[in-house]
Motif scaffolding. Structure first.
Motif, PDB file in Angstrom:
ATOM      1  N   SER A   1      15.099   8.116 -12.278  1.00  0.00           N
ATOM      2  CA  SER A   1      15.176   6.880 -13.061  1.00  0.00           C
ATOM      3  C   SER A   1      15.148   5.665 -12.130  1.00  0.00           C
ATOM      4  O   SER A   1      15.853   5.616 -11.121  1.00  0.00           O
ATOM      5  N   HIS A   2      14.284   4.728 -12.451  1.00  0.00           N
ATOM      6  CA  HIS A   2      14.226   3.456 -11.726  1.00  0.00           C
ATOM      7  C   HIS A   2      13.442   2.456 -12.555  1.00  0.00           C
ATOM      8  O   HIS A   2      12.761   2.826 -13.511  1.00  0.00           O
ATOM      9  N   LEU A   3      13.591   1.198 -12.176  1.00  0.00           N
ATOM     10  CA  LEU A   3      12.799   0.151 -12.820  1.00  0.00           C
ATOM     11  C   LEU A   3      11.639  -0.199 -11.897  1.00  0.00           C
ATOM     12  O   LEU A   3      11.844  -0.517 -10.727  1.00  0.00           O
ATOM     13  N   HIS A   4      10.427  -0.098 -12.429  1.00  0.00           N
ATOM     14  CA  HIS A   4       9.261  -0.607 -11.699  1.00  0.00           C
ATOM     15  C   HIS A   4       9.023  -2.010 -12.246  1.00  0.00           C
ATOM     16  O   HIS A   4       8.774  -2.188 -13.434  1.00  0.00           O
ATOM     17  N   PHE A   5       9.137  -2.994 -11.380  1.00  0.00           N
ATOM     18  CA  PHE A   5       9.083  -4.394 -11.802  1.00  0.00           C
ATOM     19  C   PHE A   5       7.914  -5.103 -11.118  1.00  0.00           C
ATOM     20  O   PHE A   5       7.768  -5.047  -9.898  1.00  0.00           O
TER      21      PHE A   5
ATOM     22  N   TRP B   1       0.830  -1.196   0.000  1.00  0.00           N
ATOM     23  CA  TRP B   1       0.000   0.000   0.000  1.00  0.00           C
ATOM     24  C   TRP B   1       0.865   1.248   0.000  1.00  0.00           C
ATOM     25  O   TRP B   1       1.769   1.383   0.797  1.00  0.00           O
ATOM     26  N   ARG B   2       0.564   2.174  -0.921  1.00  0.00           N
ATOM     27  CA  ARG B   2       1.367   3.398  -1.030  1.00  0.00           C
ATOM     28  C   ARG B   2       0.510   4.477  -1.647  1.00  0.00           C
ATOM     29  O   ARG B   2      -0.121   4.238  -2.675  1.00  0.00           O
ATOM     30  N   TYR B   3       0.498   5.624  -1.048  1.00  0.00           N
ATOM     31  CA  TYR B   3      -0.260   6.774  -1.563  1.00  0.00           C
ATOM     32  C   TYR B   3      -1.715   6.403  -1.884  1.00  0.00           C
ATOM     33  O   TYR B   3      -2.248   6.748  -2.935  1.00  0.00           O
TER      34      TYR B   3
ATOM     35  N   ASN C   1      -2.481   0.358  -4.144  1.00  0.00           N
ATOM     36  CA  ASN C   1      -1.445  -0.654  -3.999  1.00  0.00           C
ATOM     37  C   ASN C   1      -0.322  -0.419  -4.998  1.00  0.00           C
ATOM     38  O   ASN C   1      -0.564  -0.174  -6.168  1.00  0.00           O
ATOM     39  N   HIS C   2       0.891  -0.471  -4.504  1.00  0.00           N
ATOM     40  CA  HIS C   2       2.059  -0.459  -5.391  1.00  0.00           C
ATOM     41  C   HIS C   2       2.275  -1.910  -5.784  1.00  0.00           C
ATOM     42  O   HIS C   2       2.688  -2.728  -4.965  1.00  0.00           O
ATOM     43  N   ASN C   3       1.941  -2.219  -7.034  1.00  0.00           N
ATOM     44  CA  ASN C   3       1.866  -3.615  -7.456  1.00  0.00           C
ATOM     45  C   ASN C   3       3.202  -4.241  -7.829  1.00  0.00           C
ATOM     46  O   ASN C   3       3.234  -5.358  -8.339  1.00  0.00           O
ATOM     47  N   GLY C   4       4.260  -3.508  -7.601  1.00  0.00           N
ATOM     48  CA  GLY C   4       5.570  -4.064  -7.915  1.00  0.00           C
ATOM     49  C   GLY C   4       6.598  -3.512  -6.960  1.00  0.00           C
ATOM     50  O   GLY C   4       6.257  -2.975  -5.912  1.00  0.00           O
ATOM     51  N   ILE C   5       7.872  -3.650  -7.345  1.00  0.00           N
ATOM     52  CA  ILE C   5       8.924  -3.026  -6.548  1.00  0.00           C
ATOM     53  C   ILE C   5       9.721  -2.107  -7.464  1.00  0.00           C
ATOM     54  O   ILE C   5       9.741  -2.282  -8.687  1.00  0.00           O
ATOM     55  N   ASP C   6      10.356  -1.109  -6.858  1.00  0.00           N
ATOM     56  CA  ASP C   6      11.181  -0.173  -7.611  1.00  0.00           C
ATOM     57  C   ASP C   6      12.647  -0.475  -7.345  1.00  0.00           C
ATOM     58  O   ASP C   6      13.060  -0.635  -6.192  1.00  0.00           O
ATOM     59  N   ILE C   7      13.392  -0.564  -8.417  1.00  0.00           N
ATOM     60  CA  ILE C   7      14.837  -0.821  -8.307  1.00  0.00           C
ATOM     61  C   ILE C   7      15.565   0.375  -8.915  1.00  0.00           C
ATOM     62  O   ILE C   7      15.273   0.779 -10.043  1.00  0.00           O
TER      63      ILE C   7
HETATM   64 ZN   LIG Z   1       6.985   1.255  -8.781  1.00  0.00          ZN
END
Ligand SMILES: [Zn+2]
Length: 380
Positions: free
Chosen positions: A278-282, A194-196, A199-205
């Motif tokens: 810059s990031h990867l949302h995976f 859960w974010r903002y 749901n944040h359905n992935g992770i950020d790298i």
């Molecule tokens: Zn993300």
């Protein structure tokens, strides 16, 4: 029922073409919970299975109203036509639509609306194969999905409410050369959850623009395009039915239909779409339902946690844990002691098997004489 469905449909109008203003009527506003606005996406939850006649009546009554744009009427007609197809036919029609060079937005809207409302229960692959058999289809795990949408990253409605079993998926298979590669070796800056207010359905790298992003597993690229908040996004369908999503890319290094191996560079990292820095949302999904990526991949060691995972429903997503091989099914044969006066037909009837089966179980002829106290196998 018809009236409420009609009202429900009316509440969709602003999302279809931003044409009408039904909020002014409180009776119509009552059904607004049927539509969940989720960022730019609209999830349509149908109130009833409308028949073609219902649609015709609805469309006819809309056409009767003044100030209904022609584009909306066309769209409703397309929607109605789609709903008349069987699933297989529909898949074929949608594929042909997407093969045309320029798909009109109105068709896309209708298709997406239909795809999110279609009643599709989650299907589990049989067995524990990293490759779900997919017959003659060029698309991985086609048996589970039945459609191949190259334009929308998540075209299917989340049907998790119907999913109450544990599903096991084999992630790697050395024999079948089905491997794994971490999407990008970087620091995880935001986790799944859960974010903002959503749901944040992935992770950020974390990554730098132009850093190569790798396919996690072998599969076929389904989507490679700019899509809303994802920005430049690549979706890969894997042979076990999982899909992985790589968002905010700067450049594509793959296109829909490309067959990729684990580790192939499918794009270059960036900050496109709804992204700060810059990031990867995976993301990892199974039939559209998000799975917590860190339960599958150890993002510190850059390796899989388990070769075999068990997916289980948890709220509106799936959690992954270590899968276990199934208990070997030990067939336990049921025995019966023949009583005086018994004959094969009566015994067969008693245990719900056929005389032929009884004979096969016991390796006897149907004409064999039975005796009291004889042991017969009557089932497995
Ligand atoms: Zn993300």
């Amino acid at each position: 029922m018809f009236k409420s469905a009609f009202v429900c449909f009316l509440t969709l109008l602003p999302f279809l073409v931003l044409a009408t203003e039904p909020e002014s009527n409180p009776a119509k506003r009552d059904t607004s919970t049927a539509v969940v606005v989720y960022d730019a996406d609209v999830k349509f939850i149908p109130e009833a299975n409308l028949t073609s006649a219902d649609y015709t009546a609805m469309i006819d009554s809309l056409i009767g109203l003044s100030s209904i744009p022609v584009s909306l009427v066309n769209q409703l007609n397309i929607y109605r036509t789609l709903s008349e197809y069987e699933n297989d036919e529909l898949g074929f029609v949608i594929d042909s639509i997407f093969e045309t060079p320029d798909v009109p937005q109105t068709v896309l809207n209708a298709v997406n609306l239909y795809m999110t409302s279609i009643d599709r229960s989650m299907r589990a692959p049989a067995g524990f194969a990293a490759y779900v058999p997919y017959g003659n289809s060029p698309f991985p795990a086609d048996e589970l999905y039945g459609h191949w949408n190259t334009l929308v990253p998540n075209p299917i409605r989340n049907n998790l409410t119907r999913f109450d079993s544990t599903l096991q998926l084999l992630l790697i298979d050395t024999v079948a050369n089905c491997g794994f590669h971490t999407p990008f070796e970087g620091v995880v800056t935001s986790h799944f959850g859960w974010r903002y207010g959503r749901n944040h359905n992935g992770i950020d790298i974390d990554l730098e623009v132009w850093d190569p992003v790798h396919a996690a597993f072998p599969g076929v690229v389904r989507v490679a395009r700019y899509y809303k908040g994802y920005g430049r996004v690549v979706v890969v369908r894997h042979f076990n039915g999982l899909e992985t999503i790589y968002a905010h890319l700067h450049r594509f290094k793959s296109k829909p239909g490309d067959v990729v191996e684990a580790g192939d560079v499918i794009g270059l990292g960036g900050s496109s779409g709804n992204s700060t820095g810059s990031h990867l949302h995976f993301e990892v999904r199974f039939q559209g339902v998000p799975v917590k990526p860190s339960e599958i991949i150890d993002f510190k060691k850059h390796q899989l946690r388990y070769p075999l995972i068990a997916l289980k429903k948890s709220g509106s997503f799936l959690t992954a844990s270590q899968g276990g091989l199934p208990e070997p099914a030990v067939p336990e044969s049921k025995e019966y002691l023949v009583e005086k006066g018994d004959y094969l037909y009566r015994i067969a009837q008693k245990f719900g098997v056929s005389v032929k089966e009884l004979c096969e179980f016991n390796q006897i002829s149907p004409h064999k004489h039975l005796y009291a106290g004889q042991r017969l196998i009557v089932g497995i």
